[in-house]
Design an enzyme around this catalytic site. Structure first.
Site, PDB file in Angstrom:
ATOM      1  N   CYS A  17      -7.203   0.580   3.947  1.00 54.13           N
ATOM      2  CA  CYS A  17      -7.180  -0.348   5.062  1.00 54.13           C
ATOM      3  C   CYS A  17      -8.062   0.187   6.177  1.00 54.13           C
ATOM      4  O   CYS A  17      -7.811   1.284   6.697  1.00 54.13           O
ATOM      5  CB  CYS A  17      -5.757  -0.536   5.580  1.00 54.13           C
ATOM      6  SG  CYS A  17      -5.675  -1.622   7.012  1.00 54.13           S
ATOM      7  N   HIS A  71       0.858  -1.182   0.000  1.00 52.28           N
ATOM      8  CA  HIS A  71       0.000   0.000   0.000  1.00 52.28           C
ATOM      9  C   HIS A  71       0.896   1.233   0.000  1.00 52.28           C
ATOM     10  O   HIS A  71       2.082   1.154   0.332  1.00 52.28           O
ATOM     11  CB  HIS A  71      -0.933  -0.019   1.215  1.00 52.28           C
ATOM     12  CG  HIS A  71      -2.020  -1.036   1.105  1.00 52.28           C
ATOM     13  ND1 HIS A  71      -3.369  -0.706   1.082  1.00 52.28           N
ATOM     14  CD2 HIS A  71      -1.981  -2.391   0.992  1.00 52.28           C
ATOM     15  CE1 HIS A  71      -4.093  -1.807   0.976  1.00 52.28           C
ATOM     16  NE2 HIS A  71      -3.270  -2.841   0.918  1.00 52.28           N
TER      17      HIS A  71
END
Length: 302
Positions: free
Chosen positions: A240, A209
């Protein structure tokens, strides 16, 4: 170590990218997204998940989506399957690969599912056995492998331990995931080299990410450590729910642009992916977070 000449990209936007969208996205849009990704040349697409709709309502239409796509021969369509019920639904839907997922962070495991890492992975044993019996590929994803929202940095030994547990379950591929996007290149090098001491690097994937803007640097570090499989999400879709401010998966367009500059083959049409990123961003109502994608789209429109 020399860089690989070919890299496999696993496109995760239909599942990991869309699952946190608050407004329900029509099945027809998800189907078109998967079909367009297939035609762009992705060899592996994480298409749906078969989890409780109570927890992930966006993924409640997994069976309908899989029934509606136009399968491209040779393409692997994957689904997240946390338990036997999910596996049975995935099997009925014609999934090619089932994905199990556990954390390398003890604090994360205890906080979120109230059990130890070892206990959480033991729960996957029946899913793994069923997948192997059905002749399906099995992939194991290690979340919080490079950082945890509760305990900070994850011990390398814990990542290696989970890797070995996944190997014992029969996983064909193992994902080392920077779930909250906090890793740096030196850390990635250390973790990937430790993991590949116990498993063939050809079976290890990097999942990054881009919360702190380090995803491309981390991918380069992983490439230098011998990794040649990466997960990406078109337009940088995703996020997330466990880490405030965490952003989406690294954008596919950015990764493809970097790999093209390194003369690394992916078999994927970058121009088509740029178009897909702009298209899906319009459908979900926010701008693509891919800097390369936005720049290439603007140049194309000029």
């Amino acid at each position: 170590m020399p860089l690989p000449t070919k890299v496999k990209i696993v496109e995760v936007s239909p599942r990991d990218g869309l699952q946190n969208e608050k407004e329900f996205i029509a099945s027809s849009v998800k189907i078109e997204l998967i079909d367009r990704l297939s035609q762009a040349g992705f060899p592996n697409i994480e298409a749906v998940s078969f989890v409780s709709p109570k927890w992930v309502p966006q993924m409640a239409d997994g069976a309908d989506v899989m029934a509606g796509i136009q399968r491209k021969p040779g393409t692997i369509y994957s689904a997240l399957t946390p338990n036997l019920r999910g596996f049975e639904a995935a099997l009925a839907a014609g999934i090619d690969e089932v994905v199990i997922f556990g954390s390398a962070s003890e604090a994360f495991s205890q906080r979120n599912i109230n059990c130890s890492i070892a206990e959480s992975i033991a729960r996957f044993e029946p899913v793994a056995e069923a997948a192997k019996a059905a002749g399906l590929r099995l992939r194991g994803s290690i979340s919080c492998a490079l950082g945890c929202p509760y305990q900070g940095e994850t011990p390398v030994e814990s990542v290696v331990d989970v890797t070995q547990r996944y190997l014992a379950l029969g996983c064909d591929e193992i994902d080392v995931a920077d779930t909250i996007g906090v890793a740096n290149a030196r850390q990635v090098d250390k973790v990937m080299r430790a993991v590949t001491e116990v498993v063939d690097p050809a079976r290890v994937a990097g999942h990054f990410h881009d919360t702190y803007g380090q995803a491309l640097a981390n991918i380069l570090a992983a490439l230098q450590a011998g990794i040649s499989i990466f997960h990406t999400s078109v337009a940088g879709l995703g996020g997330c729910p466990y880490a405030k401010g965490a952003t989406g998966n690294v954008a596919t367009e950015d990764v493809l642009y970097m790999l093209r500059g390194l003369d690394i083959d992916t078999g994927i049409d970058l121009d088509a992916v740029v178009d897909i990123g702009q298209w899906i961003s319009g459908h979900i109502g926010h701008k693509s977070s891919s800097r390369a994608g936005n720049a290439l789209a603007a140049r194309k429109a000029a």
